[in-house]
Design a protein around this motif. Structure first.
Motif, PDB file in Angstrom:
ATOM      1  N   LYS A 256       0.834  -1.207   0.000  1.00 20.29           N
ATOM      2  CA  LYS A 256       0.000   0.000   0.000  1.00 20.29           C
ATOM      3  C   LYS A 256       0.866   1.254   0.000  1.00 20.29           C
ATOM      4  CE  LYS A 256      -3.741   2.310   2.543  1.00 20.29           C
ATOM      5  NZ  LYS A 256      -4.642   2.214   3.730  1.00 20.29           N
ATOM      6  N   TYR A 257       1.921   1.221   0.801  1.00 26.71           N
ATOM      7  CA  TYR A 257       2.836   2.364   0.850  1.00 26.71           C
ATOM      8  C   TYR A 257       3.438   2.629  -0.526  1.00 26.71           C
ATOM      9  CZ  TYR A 257       7.278   4.790   1.329  1.00 26.71           C
ATOM     10  OH  TYR A 257       8.331   5.662   1.136  1.00 26.71           O
ATOM     11  N   TYR A 258       3.932   1.581  -1.190  1.00 27.83           N
ATOM     12  CA  TYR A 258       4.582   1.763  -2.489  1.00 27.83           C
ATOM     13  C   TYR A 258       3.570   2.135  -3.572  1.00 27.83           C
ATOM     14  CZ  TYR A 258       8.949   0.064  -0.528  1.00 27.83           C
ATOM     15  OH  TYR A 258      10.092  -0.062   0.222  1.00 27.83           O
ATOM     16  N   ALA A 259       2.362   1.622  -3.478  1.00 28.92           N
ATOM     17  CA  ALA A 259       1.325   2.006  -4.438  1.00 28.92           C
ATOM     18  C   ALA A 259       1.032   3.501  -4.324  1.00 28.92           C
ATOM     19  CB  ALA A 259       0.056   1.190  -4.201  1.00 28.92           C
ATOM     20  N   GLN A 260       0.949   3.992  -3.099  1.00 26.18           N
ATOM     21  CA  GLN A 260       0.692   5.422  -2.880  1.00 26.18           C
ATOM     22  C   GLN A 260       1.876   6.263  -3.346  1.00 26.18           C
ATOM     23  OE1 GLN A 260      -0.213   5.363   1.360  1.00 26.18           O
ATOM     24  NE2 GLN A 260      -2.411   5.396   0.948  1.00 26.18           N
ATOM     25  N   THR A 261       3.084   5.759  -3.132  1.00 27.04           N
ATOM     26  CA  THR A 261       4.275   6.480  -3.578  1.00 27.04           C
ATOM     27  C   THR A 261       4.297   6.571  -5.098  1.00 27.04           C
ATOM     28  OG1 THR A 261       5.545   5.733  -1.652  1.00 27.04           O
ATOM     29  CG2 THR A 261       6.804   6.508  -3.554  1.00 27.04           C
ATOM     30  N   LEU A 262       3.965   5.481  -5.770  1.00 22.80           N
ATOM     31  CA  LEU A 262       3.917   5.473  -7.226  1.00 22.80           C
ATOM     32  C   LEU A 262       2.849   6.439  -7.736  1.00 22.80           C
ATOM     33  CD1 LEU A 262       4.298   1.663  -7.997  1.00 22.80           C
ATOM     34  CD2 LEU A 262       5.950   3.469  -8.505  1.00 22.80           C
TER      35      LEU A 262
END
Length: 341
Positions: A256-262
């Motif tokens: 979820k963190y990396y999806a939001q960062t992307l």
């Protein structure tokens, strides 16, 4: 480009790579599907054949392409070259390079890049990253974190605590400690009026291992019915809570963190320079499938579609798409430099 089993078998691949440095059209997507072992073998053989490090060659070419832009694709090619150079690095060396760029005091500190290292890597990996960082740059990463300006920046406070957490003795996970810590976070946070008690948070971050902190956050949700990050959204909370929100998400729910960062990088709504390439490169061989599922569920569109809609056509977009399509089952299924993305 065929699958490689030993350095001596990839002469033709290295020759193609050497000739393709002038045009990244086929090189970027072809290298994107290589495994860590294959990339290491290619780099070793390239050095043997040409007496130059492939990473250095890609970095030089990146600078040339970024400056030229003569064919209208200079920026795209330059970005592709930079991402390729990052991709070809061993993961430990890559983290060291990313950390150094993020902590370079000549520019604004890229906190997310450093958070991802200290909050998202095993302690054994952090030790190796520190060793490579010092050997490669002649600096101590812990000291560079301590030198972050301004001195009272909330991200700095948290990062200093995370540095300490990796030095602490890590016992087995304790459910009892997790319950006590979760209750303490509640009592000094949403369980009282006003801002959260920063000292308590810093103490826990500095004394607990990342796995133990992850257990604490999951226990918090079990006890109080919602994620700890939800308690950080009060209107009267400030920069410390915002920084803590990023760190907790990175620890407790990496996809979820990396999806939001992307999403933030693709939409251009973040200061995280290089976030798109960094995440795509670092997670391609770890959990990219899960990140893409989370991205689709959260934002209603496929990650590949979002990249194609927001990134101009060119080598850089081709490379990102190739990384997005990379899975454990297809990592070595492509067989030629001429394979298109």
């Amino acid at each position: 480009m065929a699958t490689i089993t030993n350095p001596g078998s990839c002469e033709s691949e290295c020759k193609e790579i050497h000739e393709s440095l002038e045009n990244l059209t086929h090189l970027a997507p072809a290298l994107a599907i290589k495994t860590q072992i294959e990339k290491r073998q290619i780099r070793e053989k390239y050095m043997e054949m040409y007496g130059e490090d492939l990473i250095s060659c890609l970095q030089k070419r990146t600078t040339q392409l970024a400056k030229s832009g003569g064919d209208g694709l200079g920026v795209s090619s330059g970005a592709a070259g930079a991402a390729l150079a990052l991709w070809m690095l061993d993961p430990i060396e890559r983290d060291a390079v990313v950390a150094r760029e993020a902590l370079d005091q000549k520019s604004e500190t890229n906190y997310r890049a450093v958070v991802e290292m200290f909050a998202g890597r095993k302690s054994s990996h952090v030790v190796r990253i520190k060793q490579v960082y010092q050997a490669k740059f002649g600096r101590v990463i812990d000291q560079d974190v301590l030198c972050i300006e301004p001195p009272h920046d909330p991200y700095k406070k948290i990062l200093v605590a995370l540095v300490a957490s990796h030095k602490a003795h890590h016992a087995d996970l304790s459910q009892h400690i997790a319950k006590c810590d979760a209750r303490r976070l509640y009592q000094t946070g949403e369980g009282r009026s006003g801002a959260i008690d920063e000292a308590v948070v810093i103490e826990l971050l500095s004394k607990r291992s990342i796995p133990q902190l992850n257990l604490t956050f999951s226990t918090y949700k079990h006890i109080y019915g919602h994620d700890y990050t939800k308690s950080l959204k009060k209107e009267n909370y400030g920069e410390f809570e915002d920084a803590l929100d990023v760190v907790v998400k990175c620890i407790s729910n990496p996809p979820k963190y990396y999806a939001q960062t992307l999403y933030g990088s693709i939409k251009g709504i973040t200061k995280d320079k290089g976030g798109l390439a960094r995440v795509m490169v670092s997670r391609a061989e770890i959990d990219m499938d899960e990140i893409q599922r989370v991205y689709k569920n959260k934002y209603g569109t496929d990650l590949i579609e979002a990249i194609c809609e927001s990134i101009p056509s060119g080598h850089y977009r081709d490379f990102l798409v190739a990384l997005a399509r990379k899975t454990s089952s297809t990592a070595s299924s492509f067989s030629s430099l001429s394979t298109s993305s």
